[in-house]
Design a protein around this motif. Structure first.
Motif, PDB file in Angstrom:
ATOM      1  N   ILE A  66      -7.461  -9.222   7.728  1.00  0.00           N
ATOM      2  CA  ILE A  66      -6.078  -9.291   7.218  1.00  0.00           C
ATOM      3  C   ILE A  66      -5.676 -10.768   7.093  1.00  0.00           C
ATOM      4  O   ILE A  66      -5.840 -11.536   8.046  1.00  0.00           O
TER       5      ILE A  66
ATOM      6  N   GLN B 285       0.859  -1.198   0.000  1.00  0.00           N
ATOM      7  CA  GLN B 285       0.000   0.000   0.000  1.00  0.00           C
ATOM      8  C   GLN B 285       0.890   1.241   0.000  1.00  0.00           C
ATOM      9  O   GLN B 285       1.654   1.457   0.942  1.00  0.00           O
TER      10      GLN B 285
ATOM     11  N   ALA C 223      -3.680   2.562   8.762  1.00  0.00           N
ATOM     12  CA  ALA C 223      -4.158   1.724   7.652  1.00  0.00           C
ATOM     13  C   ALA C 223      -4.822   0.457   8.199  1.00  0.00           C
ATOM     14  O   ALA C 223      -5.831  -0.004   7.673  1.00  0.00           O
ATOM     15  N   ILE C 224      -4.259  -0.109   9.281  1.00  0.00           N
ATOM     16  CA  ILE C 224      -4.799  -1.343   9.866  1.00  0.00           C
ATOM     17  C   ILE C 224      -5.385  -0.999  11.240  1.00  0.00           C
ATOM     18  O   ILE C 224      -4.648  -0.637  12.170  1.00  0.00           O
TER      19      ILE C 224
ATOM     20  N   LEU D 152      -5.448  -4.134   1.374  1.00  0.00           N
ATOM     21  CA  LEU D 152      -5.010  -4.479   2.734  1.00  0.00           C
ATOM     22  C   LEU D 152      -5.535  -5.839   3.178  1.00  0.00           C
ATOM     23  O   LEU D 152      -4.872  -6.545   3.936  1.00  0.00           O
TER      24      LEU D 152
ATOM     25  N   LEU E  93       2.234  -8.421   3.613  1.00  0.00           N
ATOM     26  CA  LEU E  93       1.542  -7.143   3.407  1.00  0.00           C
ATOM     27  C   LEU E  93       2.468  -6.025   3.874  1.00  0.00           C
ATOM     28  O   LEU E  93       3.001  -6.082   4.993  1.00  0.00           O
TER      29      LEU E  93
ATOM     30  N   ASN F 167      -7.827   0.622  -2.067  1.00  0.00           N
ATOM     31  CA  ASN F 167      -6.823   0.491  -1.007  1.00  0.00           C
ATOM     32  C   ASN F 167      -7.316  -0.453   0.087  1.00  0.00           C
ATOM     33  O   ASN F 167      -6.528  -1.205   0.671  1.00  0.00           O
TER      34      ASN F 167
ATOM     35  N   PRO G  15       2.331  -2.071   4.397  1.00  0.00           N
ATOM     36  CA  PRO G  15       1.773  -0.719   4.376  1.00  0.00           C
ATOM     37  C   PRO G  15       2.925   0.266   4.206  1.00  0.00           C
ATOM     38  O   PRO G  15       3.863   0.253   5.002  1.00  0.00           O
TER      39      PRO G  15
END
Ligand code: NAD
Length: 432
Positions: free
Chosen positions: A323, A233, A314-315, A299, A306, A295, A308
């Motif tokens: 996830i 991301q 973001a999470i 995620l 993953l 986006n 970011p």
């Protein structure tokens, strides 16, 4: 190699039930958890959890249409117990003083986690660089530099690039500082062009450091990086270089994104083609041979790793349940909230925290500063070898600390880093 100890829930203070997305309060929660493990004295906690200095400046700038616009900027120095403040400069409409305070705090722990002799600082200007011309950005940067000039310098505080700033921005800062002093001062910023004292390898150092710690994490998880599917991301300096270096190791870059959205190809996206496409179009969206995703989809998609590499939060509790990656490596600063951390740990997902996973950038910045002070420059192979050595050792030390305290890797990194800064503060003593 030992496996990661099953994460025990953090001791007091318990995280408040409602998720708080303020990055500064998040940084303080992360600190409080480590302080509790380390049983730090209450006075010392107060010193370490607040920034040493917060400067707010007005930046009057002549725009191309002849009108004057006044921007607001900040420079925060969180802690200098182990060396000069060090940290990037962010240009973004969403910059707040709390965000800059959080980013400065994370820099203190990051430099300590990889054991380089810096403290933590950060700068930010509230502006929309995408809507400004190059000459407007230059005038704003020069005026911002002159406003923060009394508190920066090679021995005091050394800015570097962050979101929407780059080597050119650093060149303007270095020139403005040098003109004011009357002599060229290479060591006032890092991430400069190589032609004025920048270091070989600095541009991709954040990504290279990320690669090294992911390689180590793969050993822990007994999985191969070769052939692993990777979703990234953010496709700026950090994210695009991560894509390039991971692809060189034969990982499959299945999804990338930027502020306009993401793209996906299960067979893999060629990072160099994506860079060229973004250069031309200003976004990765629409790249031939890919399908569009959001986006949010990126995620939560099925992938092995993953990364970011954009902005904070973001999470969060909103998406952490979905996830699916086995490893999350934070190339960005602050992409995961403390609540989401706990869920990831419960799910057995190995999270490599920002203060470790993106520390390659500040480590190469440290090398750049050393080269500038000595006026003696190293070849790329030397920079990369030294960087790899620092990052592998940091991973081992963080992993061992986490194992010893039976906690997850973020808290392990914090225990190590906060412990180092606490020791430096105690041995120096309190002035006066
Ligand atoms: P950059 O400006 O080069 O790139 C930022 C990227 O994020 C761009 O591709 C942009 O389009 C994308 N983006 C912005 N908003 C987004 C959104 N809402 N969703 C998805 N993508 C979005 O910045 P950078 O230097 O690559 O920094 C990215 C992150 O990495 C930041 O958190 C920064 O603090 C961190 N970081 C950077 C370095 C470095 O050396 N550049 C070092 C350590 C940490």
């Amino acid at each position: 190699m030992a496996t990661v100890a099953k994460a025990a829930p953090p001791p007091v203070p318990r995280i408040a039930p409602r998720e708080d997305l303020n990055p500064y309060r998040i940084a303080q929660i992360q600190f409080d958890i480590a302080a509790e493990y380390l049983k730090l004295d209450q006075g010392l906690r107060q010193i370490l959890r607040t920034p040493k200095r917060v400067l707010e400046v007005s930046i009057p700038t002549k725009m191309d249409n002849g009108q004057v616009k006044v921007f607001t900027g900040y420079r925060v120095q969180h802690n200098v117990a182990r060396g000069p403040a060090k940290g990037g400069l962010r240009y973004h409409p969403g910059v707040t003083v709390d965000e800059v305070k959080a980013l400065a705090t994370w820099m203190t722990w990051k430099t300590a986690a990889v054991n380089i002799p810096f403290g933590g600082g950060k700068g930010g200007v509230i502006c929309d660089p995408k809507r400004m011309s190059k000459s407007e950005l230059e005038r704003m940067t020069r005026r911002y530099t002159s406003e923060i000039l009394p508190i920066i310098g090679p021995e005091q505080d050394i800015p570097a690039p962050d979101v929407y700033t780059d080597a050119q921005t650093m060149a303007w800062i270095m020139d403005t500082y040098s003109m004011t002093k009357g002599y060229s001062t290479l060591g006032v910023v890092t991430g400069k062009p190589v032609s004025i004292g920048g270091s070989e390898g600095r541009k991709e150092a954040t990504a290279r450091g990320c690669l090294v710690v992911v390689e180590e994490a793969c050993k822990v998880k007994k999985m191969s990086l070769r052939g692993a599917s990777v979703a990234i991301q953010g496709f700026g300096n950090a994210g695009s270089q991560v894509a390039r270096l991971f692809a060189e190791k034969k990982a499959r870059i299945v999804a990338i994104s930027d502020s306009r959205g993401g793209v996906f190809n299960a067979r893999g996206i060629d990072p160099l083609k994506a860079m060229r496409y973004k250069e031309r179009s200003g976004t990765v969206v629409g790249m031939p041979g890919t399908s569009r995703i959001s986006n949010d989809d990126l995620l939560t998609m099925k992938c092995d790793i993953l990364i970011p590499a954009a902005l904070e939060n973001a999470i969060t509790l909103n998406n952490v349940d979905q996830i699916k990656a086995k490893i999350v490596a934070e190339a960005a600063n602050g992409p995961t909230t403390p609540h989401a951390d706990e869920v990831l740990a419960r799910k057995g997902i190995l999270l490599l925290p920002d203060i470790l996973a993106n520390a390659g950038g500040v480590t190469a910045s440290y090398f750049e500063w050393v080269q500038d002070l000595q006026s003696f420059f190293w070849p790329l192979t030397e920079v990369n070898a030294k960087l790899e050595g620092v990052m592998r050792r940091a991973f081992q030390e963080v992993h061992e600390t986490a194992r010893k305290h039976r906690t997850h890797i973020r808290t392990g990194a914090y225990i190590l880093a906060v412990g180092r800064v606490a020791d430096a503060t105690l041995v120096r003593g309190l002035f006066p």
